[in-house]
Design an enzyme around this catalytic site. Structure first.
Site, PDB file in Angstrom:
ATOM      1  N   LYS A   1      11.540 -15.072 -11.259  1.00 43.04           N
ATOM      2  CA  LYS A   1      11.308 -13.936 -12.335  1.00 43.04           C
ATOM      3  C   LYS A   1      10.420 -14.343 -13.287  1.00 43.04           C
ATOM      4  O   LYS A   1       9.458 -13.599 -13.628  1.00 43.04           O
ATOM      5  CB  LYS A   1      12.628 -13.463 -13.055  1.00 43.04           C
ATOM      6  CG  LYS A   1      13.746 -12.679 -12.383  1.00 43.04           C
ATOM      7  CD  LYS A   1      13.280 -11.376 -11.768  1.00 43.04           C
ATOM      8  CE  LYS A   1      12.802 -11.368 -10.692  1.00 43.04           C
ATOM      9  NZ  LYS A   1      13.614 -11.000  -9.688  1.00 43.04           N
TER      10      LYS A   1
ATOM     11  N   CYS B   1       1.006  -1.121   0.102  1.00 41.23           N
ATOM     12  CA  CYS B   1       0.213   0.048  -0.078  1.00 41.23           C
ATOM     13  C   CYS B   1       1.084   1.072   0.039  1.00 41.23           C
ATOM     14  O   CYS B   1       1.906   1.432   0.757  1.00 41.23           O
ATOM     15  CB  CYS B   1      -0.743   0.032   1.078  1.00 41.23           C
ATOM     16  SG  CYS B   1      -1.976  -1.137   1.325  1.00 41.23           S
TER      17      CYS B   1
ATOM     18  N   LYS C   1       5.702  -4.394  -4.275  1.00 36.34           N
ATOM     19  CA  LYS C   1       6.981  -4.103  -4.258  1.00 36.34           C
ATOM     20  C   LYS C   1       7.533  -4.429  -3.088  1.00 36.34           C
ATOM     21  O   LYS C   1       8.708  -4.989  -2.509  1.00 36.34           O
ATOM     22  CB  LYS C   1       7.406  -2.751  -5.039  1.00 36.34           C
ATOM     23  CG  LYS C   1       9.131  -2.457  -4.702  1.00 36.34           C
ATOM     24  CD  LYS C   1       9.520  -3.048  -6.036  1.00 36.34           C
ATOM     25  CE  LYS C   1      10.948  -3.177  -5.886  1.00 36.34           C
ATOM     26  NZ  LYS C   1      11.861  -4.201  -6.798  1.00 36.34           N
TER      27      LYS C   1
ATOM     28  N   GLU D   1      16.319 -17.939  -9.067  1.00 37.16           N
ATOM     29  CA  GLU D   1      16.116 -16.541  -9.224  1.00 37.16           C
ATOM     30  C   GLU D   1      15.656 -16.314 -10.911  1.00 37.16           C
ATOM     31  O   GLU D   1      14.454 -15.859 -10.882  1.00 37.16           O
ATOM     32  CB  GLU D   1      17.420 -15.466  -9.343  1.00 37.16           C
ATOM     33  CG  GLU D   1      16.901 -14.289  -9.800  1.00 37.16           C
ATOM     34  CD  GLU D   1      16.155 -13.357  -8.848  1.00 37.16           C
ATOM     35  OE1 GLU D   1      15.571 -13.988  -7.878  1.00 37.16           O
ATOM     36  OE2 GLU D   1      15.745 -12.393  -8.968  1.00 37.16           O
TER      37      GLU D   1
ATOM     38  N   TRP E   1      -2.801  -2.531  -1.685  1.00 31.21           N
ATOM     39  CA  TRP E   1      -2.552  -4.024  -1.807  1.00 31.21           C
ATOM     40  C   TRP E   1      -3.430  -4.850  -1.036  1.00 31.21           C
ATOM     41  O   TRP E   1      -3.367  -4.656   0.535  1.00 31.21           O
ATOM     42  CB  TRP E   1      -1.038  -4.346  -1.759  1.00 31.21           C
ATOM     43  CG  TRP E   1      -0.770  -5.735  -2.091  1.00 31.21           C
ATOM     44  CD1 TRP E   1      -0.402  -6.182  -3.332  1.00 31.21           C
ATOM     45  CD2 TRP E   1      -0.793  -6.968  -1.072  1.00 31.21           C
ATOM     46  NE1 TRP E   1      -0.233  -7.741  -2.985  1.00 31.21           N
ATOM     47  CE2 TRP E   1      -0.267  -8.111  -1.913  1.00 31.21           C
ATOM     48  CE3 TRP E   1      -0.926  -7.083   0.116  1.00 31.21           C
ATOM     49  CZ2 TRP E   1      -0.180  -9.311  -1.394  1.00 31.21           C
ATOM     50  CZ3 TRP E   1      -0.726  -8.307   0.765  1.00 31.21           C
ATOM     51  CH2 TRP E   1      -0.437  -9.471  -0.158  1.00 31.21           C
TER      52      TRP E   1
ATOM     53  N   ASN F   1      -1.742   1.877   5.918  1.00 28.62           N
ATOM     54  CA  ASN F   1      -0.887   0.773   5.431  1.00 28.62           C
ATOM     55  C   ASN F   1      -0.242  -0.038   6.570  1.00 28.62           C
ATOM     56  O   ASN F   1       0.361   0.314   7.170  1.00 28.62           O
ATOM     57  CB  ASN F   1       0.367   1.504   4.814  1.00 28.62           C
ATOM     58  CG  ASN F   1       1.413   0.541   4.230  1.00 28.62           C
ATOM     59  OD1 ASN F   1       1.282  -0.820   4.036  1.00 28.62           O
ATOM     60  ND2 ASN F   1       2.725   1.016   4.091  1.00 28.62           N
ATOM     61  N   GLY F   2      -0.901  -1.404   6.351  1.00 26.10           N
ATOM     62  CA  GLY F   2      -0.593  -2.354   7.419  1.00 26.10           C
ATOM     63  C   GLY F   2      -1.705  -3.216   7.842  1.00 26.10           C
ATOM     64  O   GLY F   2      -2.612  -3.310   7.031  1.00 26.10           O
TER      65      GLY F   2
ATOM     66  N   GLU G   1       6.928 -14.397 -11.660  1.00 29.17           N
ATOM     67  CA  GLU G   1       6.395 -13.190 -11.382  1.00 29.17           C
ATOM     68  C   GLU G   1       5.722 -12.633 -12.447  1.00 29.17           C
ATOM     69  O   GLU G   1       4.675 -11.748 -12.517  1.00 29.17           O
ATOM     70  CB  GLU G   1       7.405 -12.505 -10.758  1.00 29.17           C
ATOM     71  CG  GLU G   1       7.764 -12.808  -9.327  1.00 29.17           C
ATOM     72  CD  GLU G   1       8.791 -11.594  -8.789  1.00 29.17           C
ATOM     73  OE1 GLU G   1       8.337 -10.855  -8.092  1.00 29.17           O
ATOM     74  OE2 GLU G   1       9.903 -11.684  -9.295  1.00 29.17           O
TER      75      GLU G   1
ATOM     76  N   ARG H   1       3.736  -0.250  -5.014  1.00 28.25           N
ATOM     77  CA  ARG H   1       3.439  -0.838  -3.617  1.00 28.25           C
ATOM     78  C   ARG H   1       2.070  -1.378  -3.536  1.00 28.25           C
ATOM     79  O   ARG H   1       1.888  -2.247  -2.485  1.00 28.25           O
ATOM     80  CB  ARG H   1       3.480   0.203  -2.329  1.00 28.25           C
ATOM     81  CG  ARG H   1       5.006   0.965  -2.357  1.00 28.25           C
ATOM     82  CD  ARG H   1       4.780   2.012  -1.442  1.00 28.25           C
ATOM     83  NE  ARG H   1       4.599   1.623  -0.137  1.00 28.25           N
ATOM     84  CZ  ARG H   1       5.579   1.284   0.701  1.00 28.25           C
ATOM     85  NH1 ARG H   1       6.821   1.358   0.088  1.00 28.25           N
ATOM     86  NH2 ARG H   1       5.457   0.698   1.816  1.00 28.25           N
TER      87      ARG H   1
ATOM     88  N   HIS I   1      16.190 -36.795  -8.812  1.00 30.35           N
ATOM     89  CA  HIS I   1      15.407 -37.249  -7.845  1.00 30.35           C
ATOM     90  C   HIS I   1      13.822 -37.079  -7.765  1.00 30.35           C
ATOM     91  O   HIS I   1      13.094 -36.986  -6.861  1.00 30.35           O
ATOM     92  CB  HIS I   1      16.013 -36.796  -6.597  1.00 30.35           C
ATOM     93  CG  HIS I   1      17.396 -37.157  -6.591  1.00 30.35           C
ATOM     94  ND1 HIS I   1      17.668 -38.587  -6.119  1.00 30.35           N
ATOM     95  CD2 HIS I   1      18.588 -36.518  -6.756  1.00 30.35           C
ATOM     96  CE1 HIS I   1      18.981 -38.670  -6.320  1.00 30.35           C
ATOM     97  NE2 HIS I   1      19.591 -37.475  -6.414  1.00 30.35           N
TER      98      HIS I   1
HETATM   99  O1  M6R Z   1      12.699  -5.632  -0.230  1.00 33.33           O
HETATM  100  P1  M6R Z   1      13.011  -6.892  -0.208  1.00 33.33           P
HETATM  101  O2  M6R Z   1      14.389  -7.153  -0.749  1.00 33.33           O
HETATM  102  O3  M6R Z   1      13.093  -7.361   1.362  1.00 33.33           O
HETATM  103  O4  M6R Z   1      11.882  -7.730  -0.902  1.00 33.33           O
HETATM  104  C1  M6R Z   1      11.852  -9.160  -0.846  1.00 33.33           C
HETATM  105  C2  M6R Z   1      10.890  -9.909  -1.594  1.00 33.33           C
HETATM  106  O5  M6R Z   1       9.675  -9.387  -1.449  1.00 33.33           O
HETATM  107  C3  M6R Z   1      11.421  -9.497  -3.194  1.00 33.33           C
HETATM  108  O6  M6R Z   1      12.583 -10.010  -3.507  1.00 33.33           O
HETATM  109  C4  M6R Z   1      10.437 -10.088  -4.184  1.00 33.33           C
HETATM  110  O7  M6R Z   1      10.729 -11.500  -3.958  1.00 33.33           O
HETATM  111  C5  M6R Z   1      10.478  -9.561  -5.383  1.00 33.33           C
HETATM  112  N1  M6R Z   1       9.299  -9.352  -6.065  1.00 33.33           N
HETATM  113  C6  M6R Z   1      11.206 -10.480  -6.290  1.00 33.33           C
HETATM  114  O8  M6R Z   1      11.326  -9.914  -7.804  1.00 33.33           O
END
Ligand code: M6R
Length: 611
Positions: free
Chosen positions: A488, A2, A606, A484, A73, A99-100, A491, A27, A507
């Protein structure tokens, strides 16, 4: 998660708030809304992105010199117009954004229902707002006092902004766990979840701390703790330019941020890595070198992409420093009562520095006496402030929800850390130390080479964009990169993807392999090269489609793979900084080919500031 924005001053509040919300959309973008005060209190809100709100309010009265805005969010209550913030209190006197999460909102709501309160939304925020109003009415006190009483009774995390018809120049704000920055102008104040909505108006800011309440008027900023004692605001100068938070000619922030990496890695190394004199200058490490090199154990705490950087750091620190390392998901670490010994060092890795799981995990570890070293991107963020020492990644603002340049910044910092500690400890030879420093120093140039021509990766993305599943495989230092790459792709393209150590494939996951399954091998030339060649053959024998990240001039892997993305040669410890780049681009191009909003993937935000 948020994003919140507030303004009080001489300008029209609406344009400031809308522009700010657009900057904070990363956010959360489930819904958005604004509340404006002039002769009355007007609230406009809409499900969907900020652009939809903008369209919805065309022709409406948007006048007012004070206002608050929110981009959501969703946590409590589905994304909808009625669950969008701001919320109005039952009397219609107060408007609030939040926000929270308020964890004990159910019993509070039940009490309020018994008292005759009604609720238009399913949110915890509307409950908190009416709780504040109820306290104000029962205690016959001012809004500030009512807020203070309410905050002492709630459990959870919050950053809230509150305005009242009775006080049409004042915003009251409070924070615990969710970030809040106040920008100080001449005869005006700006409030936001981060500095990006503020930067174009002022560079003087105050970061509000947990358990603080701010009373903000055009000419006045009063900061108090929950005990009603005044606090002195600590004014800081922002080191951020507007250009850094704009797209700069790229179609998406994600693409811009991928392309910035040659520069951001260079910025991260600049003034720190000095191969010509054989030195790495990092104050955060130098000042605590004994604690770091003598640590009986290092625990790395992070989430998501940052966790992948942590896994890579485990490999590097164990090899170069001979210190045992454990890499922990922050969300698990915080709840499972981990054993923390005196002298243990915790490395916290976070782009935003606000991730709730990481933050709370660190708070409890700190209470148990652990030494916290933060590897953080956002300067002045909560994790940066909570750490005993640290090193910034200097990647600049990362707006795309998928982390790219922050990841390579984290790896760069962690590599320098491992080298510096290993050298101080005497666990690497002078020769290897210098060789790795030189290899690291050459990374920005090699990244630029990869980014010079991305058309082959775009072609590969187009070829495989309709696949339902992907496997990503790697060994050793390339295993975290496989993880990673899979994250990616998930996402950005919503394609199911799994990352595995290449040898683990037999396995179980090998059962998935058929002529429809693309398997991405991170197969650069390293000490596992012969082994990974065999793994590629195992996939080919089962008719899987192989896409390989291979080292320039390699002929063996390309002869077996269906498609190849080349990267320049580098030492295996340094190579992940290169091999991750084609994978970032692959997910970007697949997402684009499928017509998705790559900067704002569905359901994500984010900065994950809720548990
Ligand atoms: O701000 P942070 O690095 O603590 O965030 C951690 C994860 O939320 C963040 O890396 C998330 O997995 C991203 N969307 C990855 O692209």
């Amino acid at each position: 998660m948020c994003g919140i924005v507030g303004y009080t001053g001489y300008r029209e509040a609406y344009p400031v708030i809308i522009k700010g919300l657009k900057r904070l959309e990363y956010r959360g973008y489930d819904s958005s809304g604004v509340a404006l005060l002039n002769t009355g209190l007007k609230v406009y809100k809409k499900k969907g992105k900020v652009a939809e709100l903008e369209e919805d309010v065309i022709g409406k009265d948007l006048h007012g010199h004070i206002g608050i805005g929110h981009t959501r969010w969703a946590t409590h209550g589905e994304p909808s117009d009625r669950n969008a913030h701001p919320h109005l209190s039952n009397s219609g006197n107060l408007a609030m954004i939040h926000n929270g999460i308020i964890e004990n909102y159910v019993p509070i709501k039940n009490d309020l229902l018994k008292k005759g309160y009604s609720f238009k939304s399913d949110t915890d925020t509307e409950v908190l707002l009416n709780f504040i109003e109820d306290i104000q009415q029962n205690n016959n006190c001012g809004l500030e006092e009512a807020l203070r009483i309410a905050l002492k009774r709630i459990v959870g995390a919050y950053c809230i902004l509150l305005i009242s018809k009775d006080d049409p120049e004042t915003i009251i704000a409070a924070r615990k766990g969710s970030p809040l920055v106040i920008g100080i102008g001449k005869g005006e104040h700006f409030l936001a979840s981060d500095a990006s909505p503020i930067i174009e108006y002022t560079k003087e800011v105050v970061y509000v701390n947990d358990y603080e309440i701010a009373i903000i008027r055009p000419d006045e900023l009063i900061l108090k703790n929950l005990g009603n004692e005044k606090q002195t605001p600590f004014i800081q100068k922002l080191d951020l330019e507007l250009a850094a938070i704009e797209k700069g000619g790229y179609s998406h922030f994600m693409l811009k941020e991928i392309h910035e990496q040659s520069e951001t890695i260079h910025d991260c190394l600049r003034g720190r890595l000095l191969p010509e004199v054989g030195k790495i200058m990092m104050g955060g490490i130098e000042n605590h070198i004994d604690a770091l090199k003598n640590a009986p154990r290092i625990l790395i705490v992070a989430c998501g992409t940052s966790w992948h950087a942590g896994l890579l750091a485990e490999y590097m620190i164990e090899e170069l420093c001979r210190i045992p390392v454990e890499v922990e998901y922050a969300s698990e670490f915080r709840y499972r009562n981990p054993v923390i010994h005196k002298g243990d060092v915790i490395i916290a890795i976070s782009q935003s520095g606000e991730t709730a799981d990481t933050l709370v995990a660190l708070e409890s570890a700190k209470e148990k006496g652990a030494f916290i070293f933060g590897v953080v991107n956002v300067v002045g963020s909560s994790i940066a402030r909570l750490s005993h020492a640290g090193a910034y990644t200097h990647a600049g603002p990362e707006i795309g929800v998928a982390s790219t340049k922050a990841f390579t910044g984290q790896i760069t910092v962690l590599t320098m850390m491992a080298l510096k500690i290993g050298f101080a400890k005497g666990t690497i030879t002078n020769e290897r130390y210098l060789q790795l420093m030189n290899d690291l120093n050459a990374v920005p140039e090699k990244v630029a080479v990869i980014l010079k021509n991305t058309s082959n990766i775009e072609r590969i993305a187009e070829k495989y964009k309709d696949a339902h599943d992907f496997l990503f495989l790697g060994r050793g230092y390339n295993f975290p990169i496989a993880l990673e790459g899979a994250l990616k792709l998930k996402e950005i393209s919503y394609i199911h993807a799994e990352g595995y150590p290449a040898a683990e494939m037999k396995h179980g996951p090998i059962a998935l392999v058929d002529e429809n399954l693309p398997v991405v091998f991170v197969a650069t030339k390293d000490s596992y090269y012969e082994k990974i060649v065999s793994n590629v053959q195992e996939i080919k024998a089962r008719k899987g489609k192989v896409i390989a990240v291979a080292t320039e001039n390699d002929t063996v892997i390309p002869s077996m793979a269906d498609d190849v993305m080349f990267v320049p040669d580098a030492d295996e410890i340094i190579a992940p900084l290169l091999s991750v780049i084609p994978l970032q681009l692959l997910s970007y191009f697949v997402g684009i080919a499928k017509g998705y909003d790559v900067d704002k993937p569905r359901n994500l935000a984010k900065s994950v500031t809720v548990e």
